[in-house]
Design an enzyme around this catalytic site. Structure first.
Site, PDB file in Angstrom:
ATOM      1  N   GLU A 158       0.820  -1.223   0.000  1.00 41.76           N
ATOM      2  CA  GLU A 158       0.000   0.000   0.000  1.00 41.76           C
ATOM      3  C   GLU A 158       0.852   1.271   0.000  1.00 41.76           C
ATOM      4  O   GLU A 158       0.785   2.096   0.925  1.00 41.76           O
ATOM      5  CB  GLU A 158      -0.954   0.004   1.194  1.00 41.76           C
ATOM      6  CG  GLU A 158      -2.028  -1.046   1.105  1.00 41.76           C
ATOM      7  CD  GLU A 158      -3.101  -0.920   2.172  1.00 41.76           C
ATOM      8  OE1 GLU A 158      -2.851  -0.258   3.198  1.00 41.76           O
ATOM      9  OE2 GLU A 158      -4.193  -1.468   1.974  1.00 41.76           O
ATOM     10  N   GLU A 315      -6.520  -8.068  -0.377  1.00 42.48           N
ATOM     11  CA  GLU A 315      -6.880  -8.062   1.047  1.00 42.48           C
ATOM     12  C   GLU A 315      -8.341  -7.677   1.198  1.00 42.48           C
ATOM     13  O   GLU A 315      -8.857  -6.833   0.460  1.00 42.48           O
ATOM     14  CB  GLU A 315      -6.094  -6.986   1.819  1.00 42.48           C
ATOM     15  CG  GLU A 315      -4.639  -7.216   2.016  1.00 42.48           C
ATOM     16  CD  GLU A 315      -4.005  -6.078   2.832  1.00 42.48           C
ATOM     17  OE1 GLU A 315      -4.730  -5.378   3.581  1.00 42.48           O
ATOM     18  OE2 GLU A 315      -2.794  -5.875   2.698  1.00 42.48           O
ATOM     19  N   GLU A 363      -2.945  -3.879  15.390  1.00 44.94           N
ATOM     20  CA  GLU A 363      -3.892  -4.684  14.608  1.00 44.94           C
ATOM     21  C   GLU A 363      -4.397  -5.918  15.355  1.00 44.94           C
ATOM     22  O   GLU A 363      -4.947  -6.831  14.755  1.00 44.94           O
ATOM     23  CB  GLU A 363      -3.266  -5.039  13.257  1.00 44.94           C
ATOM     24  CG  GLU A 363      -3.283  -3.812  12.354  1.00 44.94           C
ATOM     25  CD  GLU A 363      -2.634  -4.002  11.000  1.00 44.94           C
ATOM     26  OE1 GLU A 363      -1.909  -4.984  10.806  1.00 44.94           O
ATOM     27  OE2 GLU A 363      -2.853  -3.130  10.137  1.00 44.94           O
ATOM     28  N   TYR A 365      -6.908  -6.258  17.174  1.00 44.53           N
ATOM     29  CA  TYR A 365      -8.363  -6.453  17.128  1.00 44.53           C
ATOM     30  C   TYR A 365      -8.878  -6.512  15.696  1.00 44.53           C
ATOM     31  O   TYR A 365     -10.069  -6.419  15.462  1.00 44.53           O
ATOM     32  CB  TYR A 365      -9.076  -5.354  17.915  1.00 44.53           C
ATOM     33  CG  TYR A 365      -8.594  -5.264  19.340  1.00 44.53           C
ATOM     34  CD1 TYR A 365      -8.549  -6.412  20.136  1.00 44.53           C
ATOM     35  CD2 TYR A 365      -8.156  -4.064  19.874  1.00 44.53           C
ATOM     36  CE1 TYR A 365      -8.073  -6.352  21.440  1.00 44.53           C
ATOM     37  CE2 TYR A 365      -7.689  -3.998  21.174  1.00 44.53           C
ATOM     38  CZ  TYR A 365      -7.642  -5.145  21.952  1.00 44.53           C
ATOM     39  OH  TYR A 365      -7.178  -5.087  23.225  1.00 44.53           O
ATOM     40  N   HIS A 366      -7.951  -6.626  14.760  1.00 43.63           N
ATOM     41  CA  HIS A 366      -8.367  -6.740  13.359  1.00 43.63           C
ATOM     42  C   HIS A 366      -8.762  -8.180  13.071  1.00 43.63           C
ATOM     43  O   HIS A 366      -8.107  -9.116  13.514  1.00 43.63           O
ATOM     44  CB  HIS A 366      -7.195  -6.324  12.453  1.00 43.63           C
ATOM     45  CG  HIS A 366      -7.604  -6.052  11.039  1.00 43.63           C
ATOM     46  ND1 HIS A 366      -7.947  -7.057  10.170  1.00 43.63           N
ATOM     47  CD2 HIS A 366      -7.724  -4.895  10.345  1.00 43.63           C
ATOM     48  CE1 HIS A 366      -8.259  -6.520   9.002  1.00 43.63           C
ATOM     49  NE2 HIS A 366      -8.141  -5.211   9.082  1.00 43.63           N
TER      50      HIS A 366
HETATM   51  C1  GLA Z   1      -3.949  -2.609   4.979  1.00 42.95           C
HETATM   52  C2  GLA Z   1      -2.569  -3.212   5.026  1.00 42.95           C
HETATM   53  C3  GLA Z   1      -2.464  -4.375   5.948  1.00 42.95           C
HETATM   54  C4  GLA Z   1      -3.272  -4.158   7.194  1.00 42.95           C
HETATM   55  C5  GLA Z   1      -4.694  -3.847   6.831  1.00 42.95           C
HETATM   56  C6  GLA Z   1      -5.590  -3.665   8.022  1.00 42.95           C
HETATM   57  O1  GLA Z   1      -4.725  -3.015   3.953  1.00 42.95           O
HETATM   58  O2  GLA Z   1      -2.074  -3.559   3.776  1.00 42.95           O
HETATM   59  O3  GLA Z   1      -1.100  -4.545   6.248  1.00 42.95           O
HETATM   60  O4  GLA Z   1      -2.732  -3.110   7.909  1.00 42.95           O
HETATM   61  O5  GLA Z   1      -4.702  -2.653   6.118  1.00 42.95           O
HETATM   62  O6  GLA Z   1      -6.889  -3.335   7.611  1.00 42.95           O
END
Ligand code: GLA
Ligand code: ZN
Length: 679
Positions: A158, A315, A363, A365-366
């Site tokens: 990203e 993702e 992250e 709690y992701h």
């Molecule tokens: C992005 C990142 C990941 C992660 C997600 C969390 O898409 O690429 O590494 O941090 O967000 O939503």
């Protein structure tokens, strides 16, 4: 076994939609890895993205590289017959690098120099960062290129953000020299005689941020300078990508390379990036309240950036994010629905962030495939497993297929930047709002639409929409003219054609170089305050005129509707110009949802643009095609069942049910049907 070499991953072993996602075993003790493998098998997972954030582990100091752990992970993936998308880890530099070479750290928009921390904190114009990121990518390619289960490279992660450090400033001057050759040309392009800004030396030019030309993110005294900085910075990060790309290609020329994009991400001109990527991949994180049309639009953008080829969904969260203010769960069935929505728009993969929920840091709690509970007896895992089974059964059907769109919306990052820097006529003028309005009109009528760039060819499209094309680059007017004269239909909107690529106004009357194509002259533009509206009647129906109202004269065009109120009552608001064999419409204002719907419906009817299926309330219907087969995707976004009559004979692939034309099909709430029919 069916070969899939024409698909995005030119790897013969890929015979179904890829399923899996970001996997970080390096964050866990090795005892857990075996359990991960067992759960992956159970869930039908066949693909992992590895090594996304491991730079510090791979290079503990400037001289030492250490690949032993990654070797083990790669071997484990191979033994477990998992396809690997291997990332290069360069989205977060190691702490030692920041300490030793502070130049790798970014300077923010407000002038603040960063310390080590976070991620995406590397300055793209730091020679140290450039050298070590490309070197690491090359080393990874050399070491892992022979793994036959390595299907793609995932550079960085990203790409984004911005930097205003001295290295960037220097690189900006070089970028300008390359582009403009002389300072005279820079002064002309930026209109620096305004406010006495004339530059006599390249070193007088500084980066436009809060310390110089800006008084807010989108508020700048000199649009031309800020616009060039955006172009420059998007190019700077692209150069980083290309540095790693080249380093990888030296060792693995046949393995495709991508980086994960983020839909309509304003800072990076993805349409330009797309030309340097082997295939497009992106990360889809809609909130529960995001309209499905907006998610669909982002998918279509990604498909368009890849020239219409399938893309990868790199993702999505299986259940929840951690970074919204209110991180609501995806309701039962929604993960499946959104996964198929991606496929419906051209994705050949369904990948998650992340495979196992991390124990610490931001992250934790992701959502993840394997939750903190550590086993598969969770709602989320059960849903993932069920989808894994379906994707296995679906096999390669629909993979590699294309969307047959005859309509296009032209979007441009440069236009987006320039329009929102424009300092007038209205602070509420937002590019994507207008793009979304037109997109939604197509979406709701099941008319497939491509989202294209100004570089893409227009032939083959019956209808092209240019939402607020404020900035018109050289070459575009001619291209549009040829398109319309040859029989195409064009829709342009208010506040279009105003400036050239330097944000200098095209003199002689608006809409500048689009004037003869549209056959109008816009004399003035009125900006209405938030609650105010004018009105017009078109084909017997009244609609509001909001935000901006262009006041115009007909030249060769014919008026289609007039304003009802104010001092410009009775003057045209909509026009249509016959030019050669085609027509160019001009919509001089923003109107309601209903208006966009009716407009697209009217024009589609006029030129014979067919929906892939008659609209069914709340059900998204799209099409992909290959080898004489139509794959129609029905996605019920509603909370209730949807029933509709079948328009064709064919087979519903997920449940194996055959339907005859005229029979009724029922989709449960959040349900999906993939229907196969002959072309
Ligand atoms: C992005 C990142 C990941 C992660 C997600 C969390 O898409 O690429 O590494 O941090 O967000 O939503
Ligand atoms: Zn910098």
């Amino acid at each position: 076994m069916e070969r899939t070499s024409s698909y995005i991953f030119n790897h013969g072993d890929i015979t179904k939609i890829l399923y899996g996602g970001d996997y970080n075993p390096e964050q866990w003790p090795e005892e857990i890895w075996e359990e991960d493998m067992r759960l992956f098998r159970q869930a039908g997972i066949d693909c992992v993205t590895l090594n996304v954030f491991s730079w510090a582990a791979l290079q503990p100091d400037e001289e030492t590289y250490s690949f032993e752990k990654l070797d083990k992970i790669m071997d484990m993936a191979r033994e477990n017959r998992l396809h690997v998308i291997l990332a290069t880890s360069t989205a977060a530099h190691p702490a030692w690098m920041a300490r030793r070479y502070p130049e790798v750290l970014r300077v923010e928009f407000n002038g603040m120099k960063r310390k080590f921390g976070g991620r995406h904190n590397s300055c793209p114009n730091s020679p140290v960062y450039q050298k070590y990121s490309a070197r690491l990518a090359g080393k990874l390619a050399l070491r892992y290129g022979e793994y036959e289960n390595l299907i793609a490279w995932h550079v960085n992660n990203e790409y984004g953000g911005e930097c205003y450090c001295e290295n960037c400033e220097k690189a900006f001057r070089l970028w300008l020299q390359e582009k403009y050759k002389t300072l005279e040309e820079v002064n002309r392009a930026w209109n620096t005689s305004f406010w006495g800004h004339t530059f006599y030396d390249w070193d007088e030019i500084v980066a436009p941020n809060l310390l110089s030309e800006h008084f807010g993110e989108d508020r700048t005294m000199f649009q031309g300078i800020s616009l060039d900085y955006r172009r420059f910075f998007s190019d700077s990060l692209l150069e980083n990508f290309r540095g790693e790309y080249e380093a990888i290609k030296q060792h693995t020329p046949d393995i495709p390379i991508t980086t994960n994009l983020m839909g309509f991400y304003k800072p990076l001109d993805y349409q330009k990036w797309g030309r340097y990527m082997d295939f497009i991949s992106w990360d889809n994180y809609p909130a529960n309240e995001t309209p499905p049309a907006v998610t669909a639009m982002n998918h279509d953008l990604m498909r368009g950036i890849g020239g219409g080829k399938p893309f990868a969904l790199m993702e999505q969260t299986p259940s929840v994010t951690n970074w919204l203010s209110y991180n609501a769960l995806k309701r039962p069935g929604v993960m499946r629905l959104l996964s198929y929505q991606a496929v419906a728009h051209g994705a050949d993969s369904v990948l998650f962030f992340q495979m196992r929920r991390t124990v610490g840091a931001c992250e934790k709690y992701h959502g993840a495939v394997i939750d903190h509970a550590g086993h598969g007896n969770t709602r989320v895992f059960r849903e993932i497993k069920a989808l894994g089974g379906e994707l296995k059964a679906l096999g390669s059907q629909a993979m590699g297929s294309r969307t047959p769109a005859k309509a296009a919306i032209l979007v441009s990052w440069e236009n987006w930047w320039a329009l929102e820097y424009s300092a007038g006529p209205s602070c509420d003028l937002k590019y994507l709002d207008e793009v979304e309005r037109y997109y939604t009109a197509f979406y709701e009528q099941n008319i497939p639409v491509d989202i294209i760039s100004s570089e893409d060819p227009l032939d083959g499209y019956g209808l092209v929409v240019l939402p607020v094309l404020y900035l018109v680059k050289d070459g575009i007017p001619d291209k549009l003219k040829v398109y319309v004269e040859g029989g195409g239909t064009l829709i342009a909107t208010y506040f279009s054609g105003i400036v050239d690529q330097h944000d200098l106004v095209a003199l002689g009357g608006y809409p500048g170089r689009l004037r003869s194509i549209l056959g109008i002259w816009v004399e003035e533009t009125d900006a209405l305050p938030k609650e105010a509206a004018n009105r017009f009647i078109w084909k017997g129906k009244a609609y509001p005129a909001e935000l901006l109202c262009d006041i115009m004269h007909m030249e060769t065009a014919r008026e289609q509707a007039v304003y009802e109120l104010d001092f410009y009552a009775g003057t045209p608001v909509i026009s249509c110009n016959q030019l050669g064999k085609g027509k160019a419409w001009y919509i001089g204002t923003r109107s309601s949802h209903e208006f966009y719907h009716d407009l697209i419906s009217h024009i589609a009817g006029e030129i014979g643009l067919k929906p892939v299926w008659n609209p069914v309330e709340g059900v998204e219907i799209t099409e992909r095609r290959k080898e004489g087969v139509r794959y129609l995707f029905f996605l019920n976004h509603k909370e209730e069942e949807a029933a509709f009559a079948m328009e064709l004979d064919g087979e519903s692939l997920l449940d194996g049910k055959a339907y005859g034309k005229g029979e009724t099909a029922a989709l449960p709430a959040k349900g999906v049907m993939i229907f196969r029919a002959a072309v």
